[in-house]
Design an enzyme around this catalytic site. Structure first.
Site, mmCIF file in Angstrom:
data_model
loop_
_atom_site.group_PDB
_atom_site.id
_atom_site.type_symbol
_atom_site.label_atom_id
_atom_site.label_comp_id
_atom_site.label_asym_id
_atom_site.label_seq_id
_atom_site.Cartn_x
_atom_site.Cartn_y
_atom_site.Cartn_z
ATOM 1 N N ASN A 9 21.520 67.422 -0.141
ATOM 2 C CA ASN A 9 22.292 66.839 0.964
ATOM 3 C C ASN A 9 23.169 67.858 1.713
ATOM 4 O OD1 ASN A 9 23.897 67.055 -1.290
ATOM 5 N ND2 ASN A 9 25.010 65.153 -0.914
ATOM 6 N N GLU B 223 28.340 68.597 -11.104
ATOM 7 C CA GLU B 223 28.769 67.788 -9.953
ATOM 8 C C GLU B 223 27.706 66.724 -9.748
ATOM 9 O OE1 GLU B 223 31.451 67.739 -8.379
ATOM 10 O OE2 GLU B 223 32.398 69.630 -8.924
ATOM 11 N N CYS C 7 27.603 62.315 -2.257
ATOM 12 C CA CYS C 7 27.831 61.898 -3.653
ATOM 13 C C CYS C 7 29.108 61.094 -3.833
ATOM 14 C CB CYS C 7 27.891 63.132 -4.534
ATOM 15 S SG CYS C 7 29.037 64.368 -3.899
ATOM 16 N N GLU D 153 34.868 71.993 -8.633
ATOM 17 C CA GLU D 153 34.573 73.025 -7.644
ATOM 18 C C GLU D 153 35.762 73.136 -6.708
ATOM 19 O OE1 GLU D 153 30.471 71.942 -6.257
ATOM 20 O OE2 GLU D 153 29.970 73.701 -7.470
HETATM 21 P P1 NAD Z 1 18.357 65.713 -8.609
HETATM 22 O O1 NAD Z 1 19.155 65.526 -9.838
HETATM 23 O O2 NAD Z 1 17.042 65.055 -8.515
HETATM 24 O O3 NAD Z 1 18.076 67.271 -8.384
HETATM 25 C C1 NAD Z 1 19.128 68.196 -8.281
HETATM 26 C C2 NAD Z 1 18.593 69.582 -8.547
HETATM 27 O O4 NAD Z 1 18.230 69.703 -9.914
HETATM 28 C C3 NAD Z 1 17.345 69.949 -7.734
HETATM 29 O O5 NAD Z 1 17.447 71.294 -7.323
HETATM 30 C C4 NAD Z 1 16.228 69.783 -8.761
HETATM 31 O O6 NAD Z 1 15.107 70.600 -8.492
HETATM 32 C C5 NAD Z 1 16.915 70.233 -10.023
HETATM 33 N N1 NAD Z 1 16.353 69.719 -11.262
HETATM 34 C C6 NAD Z 1 15.723 68.543 -11.462
HETATM 35 N N2 NAD Z 1 15.384 68.416 -12.769
HETATM 36 C C7 NAD Z 1 15.814 69.539 -13.400
HETATM 37 C C8 NAD Z 1 15.778 69.998 -14.753
HETATM 38 N N3 NAD Z 1 15.237 69.263 -15.719
HETATM 39 N N4 NAD Z 1 16.330 71.191 -15.037
HETATM 40 C C9 NAD Z 1 16.909 71.942 -14.075
HETATM 41 N N5 NAD Z 1 16.962 71.565 -12.775
HETATM 42 C C10 NAD Z 1 16.432 70.366 -12.439
HETATM 43 O O7 NAD Z 1 19.310 65.295 -7.407
HETATM 44 P P2 NAD Z 1 18.961 65.214 -5.838
HETATM 45 O O8 NAD Z 1 18.091 64.023 -5.614
HETATM 46 O O9 NAD Z 1 18.524 66.541 -5.347
HETATM 47 O O10 NAD Z 1 20.410 64.941 -5.220
HETATM 48 C C11 NAD Z 1 20.986 63.694 -5.191
HETATM 49 C C12 NAD Z 1 21.956 63.537 -6.345
HETATM 50 O O11 NAD Z 1 22.903 64.591 -6.331
HETATM 51 C C13 NAD Z 1 22.757 62.268 -6.253
HETATM 52 O O12 NAD Z 1 22.883 61.670 -7.523
HETATM 53 C C14 NAD Z 1 24.111 62.741 -5.769
HETATM 54 O O13 NAD Z 1 25.180 61.909 -6.095
HETATM 55 C C15 NAD Z 1 24.214 64.073 -6.427
HETATM 56 N N6 NAD Z 1 25.164 64.930 -5.705
HETATM 57 C C16 NAD Z 1 26.365 65.225 -6.297
HETATM 58 C C17 NAD Z 1 27.298 65.997 -5.627
HETATM 59 C C18 NAD Z 1 28.628 66.336 -6.243
HETATM 60 O O14 NAD Z 1 29.244 67.299 -5.815
HETATM 61 N N7 NAD Z 1 29.123 65.600 -7.216
HETATM 62 C C19 NAD Z 1 27.004 66.478 -4.354
HETATM 63 C C20 NAD Z 1 25.773 66.165 -3.791
HETATM 64 C C21 NAD Z 1 24.854 65.399 -4.483
#
Ligand code: NAD
Length: 483
Positions: free
Chosen positions: A152, A249, A283, A457
Site C-alpha cells: 500500500n 507492523e 493498516c 517505527e
Molecule cells: P502480506 O502479509 O500478504 O505480505 C506482506 C509481505 O510479506 C509481502 O512482501 C509478501 O511477499 C511477504 N511475505 C508473505 N509471506 C511471507 C513469508 N512466509 N515469509 C516472508 N515474507 C512473506 O500483506 P499485504 O497483502 O502485502 O499487505 C496488506 C497487509 O499489510 C494488511 O494486513 C495491512 O494491515 C498490513 N499493513 C500494515 C501496516 C503497518 O504499518 N502496521 C502498513 C501497511 C500494511
C-alpha cells in the site's frame, strides 16, 4: 512511464537482472495493463544480496553517525527534488491518485531520511558513575537487517525501514511486495546517488518464498515486516529460531468512537480519512466507526452527502481523489466481504459495487447497523468499506472497541477534552488520535499492540529497534576475588 527502474534488483550499488526468476508483471491498477516486467529473485540473487549486505555493513557502521546522516539527508533532498516523477511511479505501482502520492508517499519517505539522518550523529551511550568505578554504554548496530514490505505504501515503507536501519549503522536487504515492486528500487538508486556505499541498501524482488528465504538465513540479525497478521506470525516464528530481532507492523480493525458532542463535520471528515484514503488500503484505518446513538442519523446523512462529492477516476488526473484497488485479487477479497456484510444483515447505505470502467475500481462503501458479531466488524477487509455501529455510553464503547485481537490504532471525536484523554487512556491501541485520524508524522512512534505488532517505527523509538546496547564495567581499583 517516467523514470522506471532498469532491472528487477538493486544489489551492491547497481541494477542487476536475472531473467531465470519467475516473471512478476507489474499491473497498473487503473487499467489492468502490464506496465513493467520484474523477475523474482533466484537463489543466486538472494545469495548475492545477503553476502553483499553483510560485507558492506562493517565499514558503514565504522563511519561517524554524522557522516552516515549526511548521506541520508542528501537522499531526502534528491527525493524532494524528484517528487513528481517518484509520485507518478508510485501511482503506477499502486493506483493511488496523484493527488495523494504527490503529498504523502515520496515526501514521507524523505521525511524519514531527513529525520533519521538528523538523529544519526547523536546516537550515543551513557556514562553511569558507580563511586570510583563506572559503566559506560555503547549503542551499536544490529548488523544485517531484512525489510519486507506491503503493497500500500511502497516508497514510504522502503524508507521507514531503511532510514533508521542505516542511521544506526546497519545494512539492509529490502524485499518489496510482489504487487508493487518498482518504488523501492528508486529509493535504492537515490541512496547510492546520495553517496551510500555499495551494498549497504539492496532491493530484491519476490513473493513470500523469497521473503521466507531471507528471514531464515542465519546471517540476518533483524527482520522488519509490514504486512498481515498471518504473515507476521510465520515470520516471527522463523526469526525466533535464531533469536533474531523483529519489528512487526501488521493489520488492524481499529475503532473510531464519535460522541454526540463532537463537531459533526470534523467527525465525518475523520471517518472519511480513516476509511477511504488510498481506497481504504491503510493498516491503521478506523473500519469500526462507533457513533453515539443520538448522532447516528445526522452522521450518516452528512457522510453520504460528502461521499457523493468524491472524485473517482483516472489517478493521474490531479482532480481525482479516489482511485482503484491495488489488484484484481484485492478487489475480489473486498467484494467477498461486501457480500458477506449483506448476507449477515448489515444495512448497505452507500456503494457496494464494482464500478463500470476498466481497472479495479470499487465504490466507497458504508454499512450501517453493523453488530459486533458480524464478520465485517471482526476481520480486516483492507478496502473502502466502513462499518458504522452505534453505542449508548462511554464504558460500552470502550469495552466493544477493545473486543478484538487487533490493536493498531484508535480514535475519539468529542468536544469534552477530559473524556477524550480518559477514553484514549483505556483503548488498547498503539497509535491513537483525538479529533483527528490517520496522521503519521515521522516524529511520532507508529505501531500496534496485541496482534497488530511488535516494536515501533518512526520517532526516536525506532532507534531502539535497529540498535542494541553494550554495557562496559570499568574497575579503577584492585579486583577482590574470594580466593
Ligand atoms: P502480506 O502479509 O500478504 O505480505 C506482506 C509481505 O510479506 C509481502 O512482501 C509478501 O511477499 C511477504 N511475505 C508473505 N509471506 C511471507 C513469508 N512466509 N515469509 C516472508 N515474507 C512473506 O500483506 P499485504 O497483502 O502485502 O499487505 C496488506 C497487509 O499489510 C494488511 O494486513 C495491512 O494491515 C498490513 N499493513 C500494515 C501496516 C503497518 O504499518 N502496521 C502498513 C501497511 C500494511
Amino acid at each position: 512511464m517516467l523514470a522506471q527502474p532498469t532491472a528487477s534488483h538493486f544489489i551492491n550499488g547497481q541494477y542487476v537482472e536475472d531473467t531465470n526468476g519467475t516473471p512478476l508483471p507489474v499491473i497498473y491498477p487503473a487499467t489492468g495493463e502490464t506496465v513493467a516486467q520484474m523477475y523474482e529473485a533466484t537463489p543466486e540473487i538472494i545469495e548475492q544480496a545477503l553476502s553483499t549486505a553483510q560485507a558492506a555493513q562493517k565499514e558503514w557502521a565504522q563511519r561517524s553517525g554524522t557522516e552516515r546522516g549526511r548521506v541520508l539527508r542528501r537522499a531526502a533532498d534528491i527525493i524532494r527534488e524528484r517528487n513528481r516523477e517518484l509520485s507518478v511511479l508510485e501511482t503506477y505501482d499502486t493506483g493511488k491518485p496523484l493527488s495523494e502520492t504527490l503529498y504523502v508517499d515520496a515526501t514521507s519517505g524523505a521525511d524519514a531520511l531527513e529525520y533519521f539522518g538528523g538523529l544519526a550523529g547523536s546516537l550515543t551511550g551513557e556514562h553511569i558513575p558507580l563511586g570510583q568505578d563506572w559503566v559506560y554504554t555503547i549503542r551499536e548496530a544490529l548488523g544485517l537487517c531484512v525489510g519486507i514490505g506491503a503493497w500500500n505504501y511502497p516508497t514510504q515503507i522502503a524508507c521507514w525501514k531503511g532510514a533508521p536501519a542505516l542511521a544506526c549503522g546497519n545494512s539492509m536487504v529490502f524485499k518489496p511486495s510482489e504487487t508493487t515492486p518498482l518504488c523501492a528500487l528508486k529509493v535504492a538508486e537515490i541512496l547510492h546517488e546520495a553517496g551510500l556505499p555499495a551494498g549497504v541498501y539492496n532491493v530484491i524482488q519476490g513473493t513470500g518464498s523469497v521473503g521466507a528465504a531471507l528471514v531464515s538465513d542465519t546471517r540476518v540479525d533483524k527482520v522488519s515486516l509490514t504486512g498481515s497478521v498471518p504473515t507476521g506470525k510465520k515470520i516471527y516464528a522463523s526469526a525466533a529460531a535464531d533469536m533474531k530481532h523483529v519489528t512487526m507492523e501488521l493489520g488492524g480493525k481499529s475503532p473510531l468512537i464519535i460522541f454526540d458532542d463532537a463537531d459533526l463535520e470534523n467527525a465525518v471528515g475523520g471517518a472519511i480519512l480513516g476509511n477511504f484514503y488510498s481506497s481504504g488500503q491503510v493498516c491503521s484505518n478506523s473500519t469500526r466507526v462507533f457513533v453515539q446513538e443520538g448522532l447516528k442519523d445526522a452522521f450518516l446523512k452528512r457522510l453520504s452527502e460528502r461521499l457523493a462529492t468524491a472524485q473517482i477516476g483516472d489517478p493521474m488526473d490531479e482532480a481525482t481523489n479516489f482511485g482503484p484497488m491495488v489488484s484484481q485479487n484485492q478487489m475480489a477479497i473486498v467484494q467477498r466481504y461486501i457480500q458477506i456484510g449483506q448476507d449477515e444483515g448489515a444495512n448497505l447505505v452507500a456503494g457496494g459495487k464494482r464500478m463500470d470502467r476498466e481497472g479495479f475500481f470499487l465504490e466507497p462503501t458504508v454499512f450501517a447497523d453493523v453488530t459486533d458479531d458480524m464478520t465485517i466488524a471482526k476481520e480486516e477487509i483492507f478496502g473502502p468499506v466502513m462499518s458504522v455501529l452505534t453505542f449508548k455510553d462511554e464504558d460500552e464503547a470502550i469495552a466493544r472497541a477493545n473486543e478484538t485481537e487487533f490493536g493498531l490504532s484508535a480514535g475519539v471525536f468529542t468536544n469534552d477534552m477530559t473524556r477524550a484523554h480518559r477514553v484514549i487512556g483505556r483503548l488498547e491501541a498503539g497509535s491513537c488520535f483525538i479529533n483527528s485520524y490517520n496522521d503519521a508524522p515521522v516524529e511520532a512512534p507508529f505501531g500496534g499492540v496485541k496482534a497488530s505488532g511488535v516494536g515501533r517505527e518512526n520517532s526516536k523509538e525506532a532507534i531502539h529497534h535497529y540498535s542494541q546496547v553494550k554495557s562496559v564495567y570499568v574497575r579503577m581499583g584492585d579486583v577482590e576475588a574470594p580466593f
